[in-house]
Design a protein around this motif. Structure first.
Motif, PDB file in Angstrom:
ATOM      1  N   THR A   1       1.106   4.013  -2.996  1.00 43.45           N
ATOM      2  CA  THR A   1       0.841   5.432  -2.717  1.00 43.45           C
ATOM      3  C   THR A   1       2.012   6.306  -3.136  1.00 43.45           C
ATOM      4  O   THR A   1       1.838   7.274  -3.884  1.00 43.45           O
ATOM      5  N   TYR A   2       3.197   5.968  -2.643  1.00 38.02           N
ATOM      6  CA  TYR A   2       4.326   6.883  -2.806  1.00 38.02           C
ATOM      7  C   TYR A   2       4.968   6.824  -4.196  1.00 38.02           C
ATOM      8  O   TYR A   2       5.538   7.814  -4.648  1.00 38.02           O
TER       9      TYR A   2
ATOM     10  N   PHE B   1       0.846  -1.200   0.000  1.00 37.31           N
ATOM     11  CA  PHE B   1       0.000   0.000   0.000  1.00 37.31           C
ATOM     12  C   PHE B   1       0.886   1.257   0.000  1.00 37.31           C
ATOM     13  O   PHE B   1       0.646   2.216  -0.750  1.00 37.31           O
ATOM     14  N   GLY B   2       1.930   1.232   0.816  1.00 37.96           N
ATOM     15  CA  GLY B   2       2.871   2.357   0.850  1.00 37.96           C
ATOM     16  C   GLY B   2       3.555   2.550  -0.500  1.00 37.96           C
ATOM     17  O   GLY B   2       3.636   3.672  -1.008  1.00 37.96           O
ATOM     18  N   LEU B   3       4.016   1.456  -1.098  1.00 39.20           N
ATOM     19  CA  LEU B   3       4.683   1.563  -2.401  1.00 39.20           C
ATOM     20  C   LEU B   3       3.721   2.101  -3.455  1.00 39.20           C
ATOM     21  O   LEU B   3       4.079   2.949  -4.268  1.00 39.20           O
TER      22      LEU B   3
END
Lengths: 223, 223
Positions: B54-55, B50-52
C-alpha cells in the motif's frame, strides 16, 4: 518545546491513494535524530503499524484501530475489545449493504466495513443508538467502543512520557483525528485537511499529502 | 527484456536494523511507472507485506512467510498451512531455548522463533528429520513446509503473468533467497549479500542495503 509528535498516517503522510511521501519519512527521521519522540496513530491494523514502525524507524509506540491498540517494543496492548463492534456489524450486515473489510482478521478492538451511500444515514443512526463510536477514515467506516479514539492514544502517551500538553504536537487531516484536535496541545494540518480539522489547527500548512511535514517541523523547530 | 522484478525486503531494501532506503522506494516507483511489474517476497507476515504494498505503491502481488502466502487485490491466498510447523515449534520449545516470535499470531503457513546459539545444531537436525524446511532470515528462524520457499513464489508469478524466465529479475541478499537464485532467471544482489548469493548472481552491485537498487535497475534498463 516539542518533545512528542503524534502523526496520523493516511492523507497526512500519504497521498489520496495511500502512497507514502518519502520527503515526510526523511523529515520524520531527522526529528527522531534530534531526540524528538514520534508516534503514529491510525485507523489501520496493528501489524501494518508494526511494519511502518520498523521500516520508517519510528522511535515511539504506534497505535492502530484509531487508538484502541498499541505496539511498543514488540509488546501489543489492546485497550478495548471487539465483541460489541463485531455484534453491531453482524446485525447491520443483515439489512444493509455493509461489507466487512478483509483486514478485520487482524483487528482486535474494532471492525471496519464499507457500505453504499444510501445506507450511511441508517447505519449512523443505529450506531448512535447502540452507544458505539463510528467514524469514517475515508478508506473505510470504523466501528469502535465508546472512548476509543485518537485522543485516548495521546493521553496515554502523555502519561507514558510524563510530559505536558505544551510538549505535544499532533498532525492530522481527517475527521477521525478530531478528538485529538480538541485537546489543548499544539495542532497542525496539511492543506488537504478537512475544514473541521483546519478550524482547530494552530498551524495549517499550504502543502498537502506529506509534503507539509517539513514545513510544519520547521515551524515548530523540531528539525 | 525485464517485465517482472521480484524483490526481497530485509537487507535488500533496508539496512541492518530494517530502516527502508528511500532511494530504493523512489526507484521502485520509477520502474513501476515504466510498466514493470514489481513484487515483494519476504519472510515477514502478510499484513506487513500488505502495508508495504500500500504505502510503497507496489503494483504486483506480495508474498509473506517466504512465499507461503500471497496478497493480490485485497485477496489473500495461503498455499500451505502451519499445522506441522506449529507442532514442530511446540516440540522443540520443551527441550531447547526456542522462543516464539510475537508476529506468529499473524502467520498462516509457518512459524518463526529465536533461539540461543548453542541450540542451533540440535534444532537443525530435528528439522531435517521432520521433513520441514528451516531457514534463517537473519531476524528470526522460520519453520516452513517442504516446497515452501521463494522459488515457489517466483514460479507462481511466472504462471500468473505468462512470462518467461528471461523476463524475470530477482534481487536478494540472504540464504533464504537461495532457492530463487537457483532458478534460471536474471539475478542481482547488493554488496552486503551472502557469499552463496553473490556466487549465484549475474550482477553484484558495489552498493549495499537498498542503495544498490538504482544501480541494478540501471544495469537492467528498467528505469
Amino acid at each position: 518545546m516539542i518533545k512528542l509528535i503524534v502523526l496520523d498516517v493516511d492523507g497526512t503522510l500519504t497521498d489520496k491513494i495511500r502512497k507514502i511521501s518519502l520527503d515526510a519519512i526523511e523529515n520524520i527521521r531527522k526529528a527522531i535524530s534530534n531526540n524528538i519522540v514520534v508516534s503514529l496513530v491510525s485507523g489501520n491494523v496493528i501489524p501494518v503499524m508494526f511494519g511502518l514502525k520498523t521500516y520508517i524507524g519510528i522511535n515511539g509506540p504506534v497505535f492502530g484501530e484509531n487508538g484502541g491498540i498499541m505496539l511498543n517494543d514488540s509488546k501489543i496492548t489492546p485497550f478495548f475489545d471487539k465483541t460489541l463492534p463485531e455484534q453491531f456489524l453482524n446485525e447491520i450486515s443483515k439489512t444493509t449493504s455493509a461489507r466487512e473489510m478483509f483486514t478485520n482478521k487482524w483487528r482486535e478492538t474494532s471492525v471496519a466495513f464499507t457500505m453504499d451511500e444510501e445506507d450511511i444515514k441508517t447505519v449512523l443512526k443505529k450506531a448512535s443508538e447502540s452507544g458505539l463510536y463510528i467514524v469514517d477514515s475515508k478508506f473505510a467506516w470504523h466501528i469502535m467502543n465508546k472512548g476509543q479514539n485518537k485522543a485516548f492514544a495521546v493521553e496515554h502517551l502523555k502519561k507514558l512520557y510524563g510530559i505536558n500538553n505544551s510538549d505535544i504536537l499532533v498532525i492530522g487531516d481527517s475527521d477521525n483525528d478530531l478528538n485529538m484536535f480538541e485537546l489543548d496541545v499544539h495542532k497542525a494540518s496539511p492543506s488537504n485537511a478537512s475544514q473541521n480539522i483546519k478550524n482547530l489547527s494552530e498551524y495549517v500548512s499550504k502543502y498537502p499529502y506529506g509534503s507539509e511535514i517539513v514545513d510544519i517541523f520547521e515551524y515548530y523547530n523540531v528539525i
